[in-house]
Design a protein around this motif. Structure first.
Motif, short mmCIF file in Angstrom:
data_model
loop_
_atom_site.label_atom_id
_atom_site.label_comp_id
_atom_site.label_asym_id
_atom_site.label_seq_id
_atom_site.Cartn_x
_atom_site.Cartn_y
_atom_site.Cartn_z
N THR A 49 60.35 55.89 49.13
CA THR A 49 60.03 54.73 48.30
C THR A 49 61.33 54.09 47.83
O THR A 49 62.18 54.76 47.24
N THR A 50 61.49 52.81 48.07
CA THR A 50 62.76 52.14 47.83
C THR A 50 63.11 52.05 46.34
O THR A 50 62.24 52.11 45.48
N ALA A 51 64.39 51.83 46.09
CA ALA A 51 64.91 51.71 44.72
C ALA A 51 64.76 50.28 44.21
O ALA A 51 65.68 49.72 43.61
N SER A 52 63.57 49.70 44.42
CA SER A 52 63.35 48.30 44.06
C SER A 52 62.32 48.13 42.96
O SER A 52 61.90 47.00 42.67
N TYR A 53 61.90 49.23 42.34
CA TYR A 53 60.87 49.17 41.30
C TYR A 53 61.23 48.16 40.22
O TYR A 53 60.40 47.39 39.74
N GLN A 54 62.50 48.14 39.83
CA GLN A 54 62.96 47.24 38.78
C GLN A 54 63.93 46.20 39.32
O GLN A 54 64.64 45.54 38.56
N ALA A 55 63.94 46.02 40.63
CA ALA A 55 64.84 45.06 41.27
C ALA A 55 64.12 43.72 41.40
O ALA A 55 63.37 43.50 42.34
N THR A 56 64.35 42.84 40.45
CA THR A 56 63.68 41.55 40.44
C THR A 56 64.69 40.43 40.29
O THR A 56 65.82 40.64 39.82
N VAL A 57 64.29 39.25 40.72
CA VAL A 57 65.17 38.08 40.58
C VAL A 57 65.54 37.87 39.12
O VAL A 57 66.70 37.64 38.77
N GLU A 58 64.53 37.98 38.23
CA GLU A 58 64.77 37.76 36.81
C GLU A 58 65.70 38.83 36.22
O GLU A 58 66.60 38.52 35.44
N LEU A 96 69.93 42.40 47.49
CA LEU A 96 69.87 43.78 47.02
C LEU A 96 68.48 44.39 47.22
O LEU A 96 68.35 45.57 47.53
N VAL A 97 67.44 43.58 47.06
CA VAL A 97 66.09 44.06 47.35
C VAL A 97 66.01 44.47 48.81
O VAL A 97 65.48 45.55 49.15
N ALA A 98 66.53 43.64 49.70
CA ALA A 98 66.53 43.98 51.12
C ALA A 98 67.38 45.23 51.38
O ALA A 98 67.02 46.07 52.23
N ARG A 99 68.49 45.36 50.68
CA ARG A 99 69.33 46.54 50.85
C ARG A 99 68.55 47.81 50.53
O ARG A 99 68.78 48.86 51.14
N SER A 100 67.65 47.76 49.57
CA SER A 100 66.89 48.96 49.21
C SER A 100 66.12 49.50 50.40
O SER A 100 65.98 50.72 50.54
N VAL A 101 65.62 48.63 51.25
CA VAL A 101 64.91 49.07 52.46
C VAL A 101 65.88 49.69 53.44
O VAL A 101 65.62 50.75 54.03
#
Length: 304
Positions: free
Chosen positions: A64-73, A88-93
């Motif tokens: 599961t990627t490290a994007s849980y709290q990775a948002t534009v805002e 950075l969201v894409a990097r998580s994948v």
């Protein structure tokens, strides 16, 4: 993975990883900022790789990627523009794929409340003010970025309320991407599973019935003792189920610390599987050792 995740779920249980952020914290990394583990996508990606690899070595079949709290805002508040945030969201994948090459990659889509970093994903108190349209707009860029980066499925997780479920279902349908839908629930005095907002969980899970993009429904970041009632409620969707409880400890948002003690009792896992769970893992404070114990239990329960 050459086999699709839905095909694997039809064949039997699949082991999901555990709490990425809390494992990073256990290894000495600072996840106390409002970005939580998403900060490390920018500042220390090798640390994220190491934790993904540890869960894979423990028997996790889904990273599961490290994007849980990775948002534009959230990244904007940290001084990053939209393009940089989505990169950075894409990097998580990419990090999950690199560190767990034999695993399915689930792109984590945390709730709106996670970006607020005030614990409101455990209340759902924001949904009345925010509304479904704004929730859709909030989730859309990250969901699209994770899908475009090659995630096998989007893990729409820790959802506290029906309105947010409505929003992510609408976006999944619009994007045409596979998702799993995971609520955080509690059990009331009558033994009924409810969302953190107080709605009957069975009614909320039923919203996913007939939505082709949804591959599974269930619960995460829920006390292990509450998983059974939640799975009973999730059966309303008529889909494979997911059980990824936390350790049983409670997050104190004001103090920003975990309180209490606990661990997932693996003796409960076979019962979850009999109830329909096909994605089984952990959430906050469930580390590689806990996932290894779940994997062993599932192997033993399934036999040779």
């Amino acid at each position: 993975m050459t086999t699709s995740l839905p095909a694997a779920l039809a064949a039997g249980p699949v082991v999901v990883d555990g709490g990425l952020s809390t494992e990073l914290e256990a290894r000495g990394h600072d996840v106390s900022s409002s970005l939580w583990s998403a900060r490390l996508l920018r500042d220390d990606p090798d640390a994220v790789v190491a934790v993904h690899a540890a869960f894979a070595a423990a028997g996790a079949q889904v990273a599961t990627t490290a994007s849980y709290q990775a948002t534009v805002e959230g990244f904007a508040a940290a001084g990053l523009d939209r393009a940089g945030a989505l990169a950075l969201v894409a990097r998580s994948v990419e990090l999950a794929r690199r560190s767990a090459p034999g695993s399915w990659v689930a792109g984590s889509v945390g709730p709106y409340g996670a970006a607020l970093a005030d614990g409101s994903e455990y209340t759902g108190g924001y949904v009345a003010e925010v509304g479904v349209d704004r929730l859709r707009a909030f989730h859309r860029p990250r969901m699209a970025a994770l899908a475009e980066a090659g995630a096998d499925v989007l893990a729409c997780e820790t959802l506290p309320a029906a309105a947010e479920v409505e929003a992510v279902l609408a976006e999944a349908t619009s994007l045409g991407v596979p998702v799993w839908l995971s609520l955080t629930t509690v059990v009331d005095a009558d033994g009924v599973a409810r969302t953190r907002r107080g709605e009957r969980a069975a009614d909320v899970f039923a919203m996913a019935r007939g939505v082709p993009e949804v591959v599974a429904v269930g619960v995460n970041c829920t006390d292990p003792a509450a998983v059974g009632p939640a799975l009973d409620a999730a059966a309303a969707a008529g889909l494979p189920l997911l059980a990824c409880p936390n350790s049983g400890e409670v997050w104190d948002a004001a103090a920003r610390r975990w309180r209490g003690t606990g661990d997932v009792d693996t003796a409960a896992v076979p019962g979850w599987v009999r109830a329909g769970a096909r994605l089984v893992g952990g959430c906050c404070r469930v580390g590689p050792a806990g996932i290894a114990a779940i994997a062993r239990t599932l192997r033993h329960d399934q036999g040779p």
